[in-house]
Design a protein around this motif. Structure first.
Motif, mmCIF file in Angstrom:
data_model
loop_
_atom_site.group_PDB
_atom_site.id
_atom_site.type_symbol
_atom_site.label_atom_id
_atom_site.label_comp_id
_atom_site.label_asym_id
_atom_site.label_seq_id
_atom_site.Cartn_x
_atom_site.Cartn_y
_atom_site.Cartn_z
ATOM 1 N N ARG A 3 -20.546 -5.361 -6.872
ATOM 2 C CA ARG A 3 -20.159 -4.661 -5.647
ATOM 3 C C ARG A 3 -20.864 -5.306 -4.468
ATOM 4 O O ARG A 3 -22.071 -5.511 -4.488
ATOM 5 N N ALA A 21 -22.573 -5.659 -0.872
ATOM 6 C CA ALA A 21 -23.440 -4.765 -0.110
ATOM 7 C C ALA A 21 -22.827 -4.422 1.248
ATOM 8 O O ALA A 21 -23.307 -3.533 1.933
ATOM 9 N N ASN A 78 -19.756 -2.944 3.546
ATOM 10 C CA ASN A 78 -19.161 -1.624 3.420
ATOM 11 C C ASN A 78 -17.768 -1.670 2.815
ATOM 12 O O ASN A 78 -16.823 -1.136 3.357
ATOM 13 N N THR A 79 -17.656 -2.342 1.699
ATOM 14 C CA THR A 79 -16.340 -2.444 1.067
ATOM 15 C C THR A 79 -16.228 -1.558 -0.164
ATOM 16 O O THR A 79 -15.141 -1.161 -0.519
ATOM 17 N N ASP A 80 -17.350 -1.319 -0.818
ATOM 18 C CA ASP A 80 -17.435 -0.314 -1.871
ATOM 19 C C ASP A 80 -16.720 -0.607 -3.176
ATOM 20 O O ASP A 80 -16.922 0.089 -4.142
ATOM 21 N N LYS A 81 -15.901 -1.613 -3.214
ATOM 22 C CA LYS A 81 -15.133 -1.821 -4.440
ATOM 23 C C LYS A 81 -16.034 -2.346 -5.541
ATOM 24 O O LYS A 81 -16.814 -3.262 -5.351
ATOM 25 N N LEU A 82 -15.889 -1.751 -6.718
ATOM 26 C CA LEU A 82 -16.525 -2.280 -7.922
ATOM 27 C C LEU A 82 -15.523 -3.219 -8.575
ATOM 28 O O LEU A 82 -14.405 -2.824 -8.881
ATOM 29 N N TYR A 90 -21.973 -1.186 -17.174
ATOM 30 C CA TYR A 90 -21.475 0.111 -17.584
ATOM 31 C C TYR A 90 -21.179 0.071 -19.082
ATOM 32 O O TYR A 90 -20.703 -0.930 -19.614
ATOM 33 N N PHE A 94 -14.768 -5.329 -11.855
ATOM 34 C CA PHE A 94 -15.209 -5.311 -13.239
ATOM 35 C C PHE A 94 -14.828 -6.585 -13.977
ATOM 36 O O PHE A 94 -13.795 -7.201 -13.703
ATOM 37 N N ARG A 136 -28.675 -1.171 -13.101
ATOM 38 C CA ARG A 136 -28.229 -1.606 -11.786
ATOM 39 C C ARG A 136 -29.254 -2.587 -11.215
ATOM 40 O O ARG A 136 -30.451 -2.383 -11.371
ATOM 41 N N TYR A 167 -24.624 -5.988 -5.309
ATOM 42 C CA TYR A 167 -25.200 -5.222 -6.413
ATOM 43 C C TYR A 167 -24.464 -5.593 -7.693
ATOM 44 O O TYR A 167 -23.262 -5.877 -7.677
ATOM 45 N N PHE A 212 -23.965 -4.355 -11.879
ATOM 46 C CA PHE A 212 -24.082 -3.194 -12.759
ATOM 47 C C PHE A 212 -23.635 -3.559 -14.171
ATOM 48 O O PHE A 212 -22.801 -4.444 -14.369
ATOM 49 N N LEU A 242 -23.159 4.497 -16.461
ATOM 50 C CA LEU A 242 -23.961 3.442 -15.852
ATOM 51 C C LEU A 242 -25.206 3.200 -16.699
ATOM 52 O O LEU A 242 -25.967 4.120 -16.976
#
Lengths: 115, 116
Positions: free
Chosen positions: A95, A97, A99-103, A37, A105, A50, A33, A35, A47
């Protein structure tokens, strides 16, 4: 490791004009993903838009749209009809997809809007 | 509109003092993040939790920083002892994250920490 690069530390635009902010990223993954911001002087992270990597259609939110070029790993933000309230720092983020979740930047682009 | 809340919004302290920052994530969100923003390093992920369990704190200096989620409505980030180089804005963020979907991440307003 994934990286996000914003090569424009500062940009400026005249009110009502259009401006494009650049972002490139590096990843070996195919599903992720992206984004944008916005961080105004209040420092709140808002946000803006996305994009899912599996979608070919570019995301749009009112005056904000993206140009997502997956092969080129490019994700630029276009702001149309710029308003004084658009002045802020803009951060591009990635990020996975998985299952690590870290954004992750980028370093940000400061956008100035002149009347 | 549900929001992530953080307290305090501003904190000035002297080197060596303990600092505790608090975050209330959005109700129903299963993942909570702590980010730090500085001019030099930009936005760095310090730690994050899923369903209150710590998943990754590799970005956090272990000797002085600790992050906890005593319950689903509270996340804390502690620095003991604080140092001038810890001066930064600390953001808490929460999201409903699953393997099936991306999920939106909402940021709190941040805590601006100054260590003298």
């Amino acid at each position: 490791a994934q990286t996000v690069t914003q090569s424009q530390p500062e940009m400026s635009v005249q009110e009502a004009e259009t401006v494009t902010l650049s972002c490139t990223y590096d990843t070996s993954e195919s599903d992720y993903y992206l984004f944008w911001y916005k961080q105004p002087p209040s420092r709140q992270m808002i946000l803006v838009i996305r994009q899912e990597a599996y979608k070919q259609q570019n995301a749009t939110e009112n005056r904000f749209s993206v140009n997502f070029q997956k092969a080129a790993k490019s994700f630029s933000l276009k702001i149309s009809d710029s308003q004084l309230g658009d002045a802020a720092m803009y951060f591009c983020a990635y990020r996975s997809a998985k299952n690590t979740d870290k954004l992750i930047f980028g370093t940000g682009t400061r956008l100035q809007v002149f009347p | 509109d549900a929001r992530v809340t953080q307290t305090p919004r501003h904190k000035v302290t002297e080197m060596g003092q303990e600092v505790t920052m608090r975050c209330q994530p959005i109700l129903g969100h299963n993942t909570v993040f702590w980010y730090r923003q500085t001019m030099m390093q930009g936005l760095e992920l310090l730690a994050y939790f899923r369903n209150r369990a710590p998943l990754d704190d590799s970005g956090m200096p272990k000797d002085r920083f600790s992050a906890e989620m005593p319950d689903a409505t509270l996340a804390t980030l502690k620095i003991q002892p604080s140092e001038p180089r810890d001066s930064a804005v600390y953001f808490c963020a929460s999201g409903l994250i699953s393997t099936a979907s991306g999920g939106r991440v909402n940021f709190g307003p941040g805590t601006r920490l100054t260590v003298l």
